[in-house]
Design an enzyme around this catalytic site. Structure first.
Site, PDB file in Angstrom:
ATOM      1  N   SER A 167      46.779  60.213  63.404  1.00 49.05           N
ATOM      2  CA  SER A 167      46.454  58.808  63.641  1.00 49.05           C
ATOM      3  C   SER A 167      47.715  58.028  63.956  1.00 49.05           C
ATOM      4  O   SER A 167      48.646  57.960  63.144  1.00 49.05           O
ATOM      5  CB  SER A 167      45.779  58.218  62.392  1.00 49.05           C
ATOM      6  OG  SER A 167      45.890  56.806  62.422  1.00 49.05           O
ATOM      7  N   ASP A 326      39.367  57.473  71.930  1.00 50.24           N
ATOM      8  CA  ASP A 326      38.610  56.257  72.258  1.00 50.24           C
ATOM      9  C   ASP A 326      37.697  56.449  73.476  1.00 50.24           C
ATOM     10  O   ASP A 326      36.831  55.612  73.740  1.00 50.24           O
ATOM     11  CB  ASP A 326      39.564  55.086  72.541  1.00 50.24           C
ATOM     12  CG  ASP A 326      40.296  54.638  71.273  1.00 50.24           C
ATOM     13  OD1 ASP A 326      39.843  54.987  70.170  1.00 50.24           O
ATOM     14  OD2 ASP A 326      41.318  53.954  71.404  1.00 50.24           O
ATOM     15  N   ARG A 357      30.930  56.585  65.708  1.00 44.48           N
ATOM     16  CA  ARG A 357      30.588  56.842  67.120  1.00 44.48           C
ATOM     17  C   ARG A 357      29.859  58.163  67.328  1.00 44.48           C
ATOM     18  O   ARG A 357      29.284  58.372  68.401  1.00 44.48           O
ATOM     19  CB  ARG A 357      31.835  56.726  68.003  1.00 44.48           C
ATOM     20  CG  ARG A 357      32.304  55.277  68.127  1.00 44.48           C
ATOM     21  CD  ARG A 357      33.482  55.115  69.065  1.00 44.48           C
ATOM     22  NE  ARG A 357      33.859  53.706  69.148  1.00 44.48           N
ATOM     23  CZ  ARG A 357      35.076  53.268  69.440  1.00 44.48           C
ATOM     24  NH1 ARG A 357      36.042  54.145  69.683  1.00 44.48           N
ATOM     25  NH2 ARG A 357      35.331  51.979  69.505  1.00 44.48           N
TER      26      ARG A 357
HETATM   27  C1  S3P Z   1      45.393  53.019  68.221  1.00 46.53           C
HETATM   28  C2  S3P Z   1      45.219  54.244  67.662  1.00 46.53           C
HETATM   29  C3  S3P Z   1      43.927  54.930  67.580  1.00 46.53           C
HETATM   30  C4  S3P Z   1      42.888  54.314  68.509  1.00 46.53           C
HETATM   31  C5  S3P Z   1      42.898  52.821  68.432  1.00 46.53           C
HETATM   32  C6  S3P Z   1      44.265  52.271  68.802  1.00 46.53           C
HETATM   33  C7  S3P Z   1      46.741  52.428  68.234  1.00 46.53           C
HETATM   34  O1  S3P Z   1      43.445  54.838  66.255  1.00 46.53           O
HETATM   35  O2  S3P Z   1      41.617  54.809  68.207  1.00 46.53           O
HETATM   36  O3  S3P Z   1      41.925  52.285  69.313  1.00 46.53           O
HETATM   37  O4  S3P Z   1      46.972  51.455  68.986  1.00 46.53           O
HETATM   38  O5  S3P Z   1      47.616  52.927  67.514  1.00 46.53           O
HETATM   39  P1  S3P Z   1      43.865  55.890  65.105  1.00 46.53           P
HETATM   40  O6  S3P Z   1      45.306  55.819  64.928  1.00 46.53           O
HETATM   41  O7  S3P Z   1      43.135  55.431  63.882  1.00 46.53           O
HETATM   42  O8  S3P Z   1      43.379  57.209  65.588  1.00 46.53           O
END
Ligand code: S3P
Length: 437
Positions: A167, A326, A357
Site C-alpha cells: 500500500s 484502482d 469493490r
Molecule cells: C493511493 C494509493 C492506493 C490507491 C489510492 C491512491 C495513493 O491506495 O488505491 O487510490 O495516492 O497513495 P493503497 O495505498 O491503500 O493501496
C-alpha cells in the site's frame, strides 16, 4: 443526487486530455506545504479529494493560491504548520487521511481528522500501528481503528517496518513520519506499490533510497530531514482517469481515441500490461522517459492511441495487482466483453476501497447479465455475453460510476448510473468529456 442515462454508441473518435494525476496532486500540496518556499503546481486535479487536502493545509496556516492555471503553495518548512482551529475534514479521501497522519505524527500540536461515512469506515489501523510504533500518539476516537483520528504530539524514532500489505498510502505515511524521526526509517512491502512519494520527496530534497527485490517485494528508506525545498511541478495526466477512455476506445466498435499526456509510471500503469495481454491495439506516441520529462522526480508520460479491438480473457495476479488496483472495476467490465475467462486474484485490497469493490463490481456486472463469481481475493469473469443496459448503483464510489458508464456505451438499451455526481471525487469533467466524444 443526480442520475445519468447512457445509450449505446459506435465509433468514438477524437483526442482528449485527462485531468492531472490524483496521487501526484495530493502529494504536491502536502510536500509543498512542509517545504520552504513556493511550490508551483500546474495541471493540478481540482477533484473533491485533492480539494480536501488543500482545505486541511489551509486550516494549518498554509497559504494556497491560484495564479492562472497554476496552484501556488506557500510552504512554511517542515515545522511551519500551525494547530488547526477545528477538525480537519478529509472528505472521501483515504490518501489525505493516511498521508496526512504521517505528517501530523511529527507535529507539536494536537489535531483531529474525520471524513464522510465511507472514509470513516475504512481501516486506519494499518497506519496507526507503524506510526505509533515510531512513537506517535494516534488514536481512533471511536476505538474501532477507523477515523475520526486524534493525533497528539510524540517524539518519533526511525523503525524498520514490514508492511503486510502493498500500500502506497501506508508506505507514504511511514516515510513522511520518518522525515521527523531521529534515525533512518525503512518500509518493506510484499510488492512495489506506486512510488510517487519516493520520487517526489527526493526532488524536494529528502534523502530517500528504494530497492526492489527479485521476489517482487520492495523497500524504501528515508533519513531524518532538516528541510524540504519548494519545487515546480507539472502533474501528468492521471492514468486511472485515462483508463475509462482506454477501455471505451477498445470496447466501442469502430473507435479510435488519442489520450494525451498520460502518466505511465510502471508502478501505476499495470492496466496497459493487461490490455496488451488481452490483445488490445494500443500505440504509444510522444513518450517521455524519466530523464526527459519535466514532471516531479521524473514521472514518465506518453500519448496513448487506442483502437477498437477484439479482446480475450487473461489472468491478473501477484505483483501486478498494486499497479492497477484502482483500475480493476474498469478491467472487470473489459473482461466481461472479452472472449473467454478472466481471473483476478491476490486483490483482497479491493475490499477496503471507497466501497468493497469485489462486491460492487459483482452486483453491477450481474445486473448487466455477466456470469461473474466473486472470490475472497478477486473475481472470475466469464466473458463474451453481451451486456444489458440496466439501473446501475454507484454506491457513491467514483470508480464504479465511471466503469459502468463505459459499460453503458456497449450495453443493449438504456443504462442509468445512480448518484453519478460521485465522479467529482477524481474526475469532475468525466460525463462532459464522454458526451463530447
Ligand atoms: C493511493 C494509493 C492506493 C490507491 C489510492 C491512491 C495513493 O491506495 O488505491 O487510490 O495516492 O497513495 P493503497 O495505498 O491503500 O493501496
Amino acid at each position: 443526487m443526480s442520475d445519468k442515462i447512457i445509450y449505446p454508441k459506435t465509433k468514438l473518435r477524437g483526442e482528449i486530455t485527462v485531468p492531472g494525476d490524483k496521487s501526484i496532486s495530493h502529494r504536491s500540496v502536502m510536500f509543498g506545504s512542509i517545504a520552504l518556499g513556493t511550490t508551483k503546481i500546474t495541471n493540478f486535479l481540482k477533484g473533491a479529494d485533492c480539494l480536501s487536502t488543500i482545505d486541511c493545509f489551509r486550516k494549518m496556516g498554509i497559504k494556497i493560491t491560484e495564479e492562472g492555471d497554476s496552484i501556488l503553495v506557500h510552504g512554511k518548512g517542515l515545522r511551519g504548520l500551525s494547530a488547526p482551529p477545528e477538525t480537519l475534514d478529509v472528505g472521501n479521501s483515504g490518501t489525505t487521511t493516511r498521508l496526512l497522519s504521517g505528517i501530523l505524527a511529527g507535529q507539536s500540536f494536537t489535531s483531529v481528522m474525520s471524513g464522510d461515512e465511507s472514509l470513516n469506515s475504512r481501516p486506519m489501523g494499518r497506519i496507526m500501528t507503524p506510526l505509533n510504533r515510531m512513537g506517535a500518539h494516534i488514536c481512533s476516537i471511536r476505538d474501532n481503528n477507523c477515523a475520526p483520528l486524534r493525533v497528539e504530539p510524540g517524539k518519533l524514532h526511525g523503525i524498520h517496518y514490514q508492511s503486510p500489505v502493498a500500500s502506497a498510502q501506508v508506505k507514504s505515511a511511514v516515510l513522511l513520519a520518518g522525515l521527523y524521526a531521529d534515525s533512518e526509517t525503512c518500509v518493506t512491502e510484499p510488492a512495489l506499490s506506486r512510488n510517487h512519494t519516493e520520487l517526489m520527496l527526493r526532488s524536494f530534497g529528502a534523502d530517500v533510497t528504494s530497492v526492489s527485490y527479485e521476489d517482487g517485494s520492495a523497500a524504501a528508506s528515508v533519513r531524518p530531514c532538516h528541510e524540504l525545498y519548494g519545487q515546480t511541478i507539472q502533474v501528468p495526466g492521471d492514468i486511472s482517469s485515462a483508463a475509462y477512455f482506454i477501455a471505451a476506445g477498445l470496447l466501442v466498435p469502430g473507435s479510435e481515441l488519442l489520450i494525451k499526456n498520460v502518466g505511465t509510471n510502471p508502478t501505476r500503469a499495470g492496466i496497459l500490461e493487461v490490455c496488451q495481454a488481452m490483445g488490445a491495439d494500443i500505440t504509444y506516441l510522444n513518450t517521455q522517459n524519466m530523464e526527459e520529462t519535466a514532471n516531479p522526480g521524473g514521472e514518465p508520460t506518453a500519448d496513448i492511441l487506442v483502437r477498437y479491438s477484439h479482446l480475450h480473457g487473461t489472468t491478473i495476479e501477484g505483483s501486478l495487482i498494486p499497479a492497477l488496483i484502482d483500475e480493476i472495476p474498469m478491467i472487470a467490465v473489459m473482461a466481461a466483453c472479452a472472449e473467454g475467462t478472466t481471473i483476478i486474484k491476490d486483490a483482497s485490497e479491493l475490499k477496503v476501497k471507497e466501497t468493497n469493490r469485489i462486491d460492487t463490481v459483482t452486483r453491477n456486472l450481474r445486473a448487466m447479465g455477466t456470469d461473474i463469481t466473486p472470490t475472497d481475493d478477486g473475481m472470475i469473469i466469464e466473458g463474451g455475453k453481451s451486456l444489458t443496459g440496466t439501473h446501475i448503483r454507484s454506491y457513491l464510489d467514483h470508480r464504479i460510476a465511471m466503469a459502468f458508464a463505459i459499460a453503458g456505451l456497449i450495453a443493449e438499451g438504456k443504462t442509468t448510473i445512480e448518484n453519478s455526481q460521485c465522479v467529482d471525487v477524481s474526475y469532475p469533467d468525466f460525463f462532459r468529456i464522454l458526451e463530447k466524444l
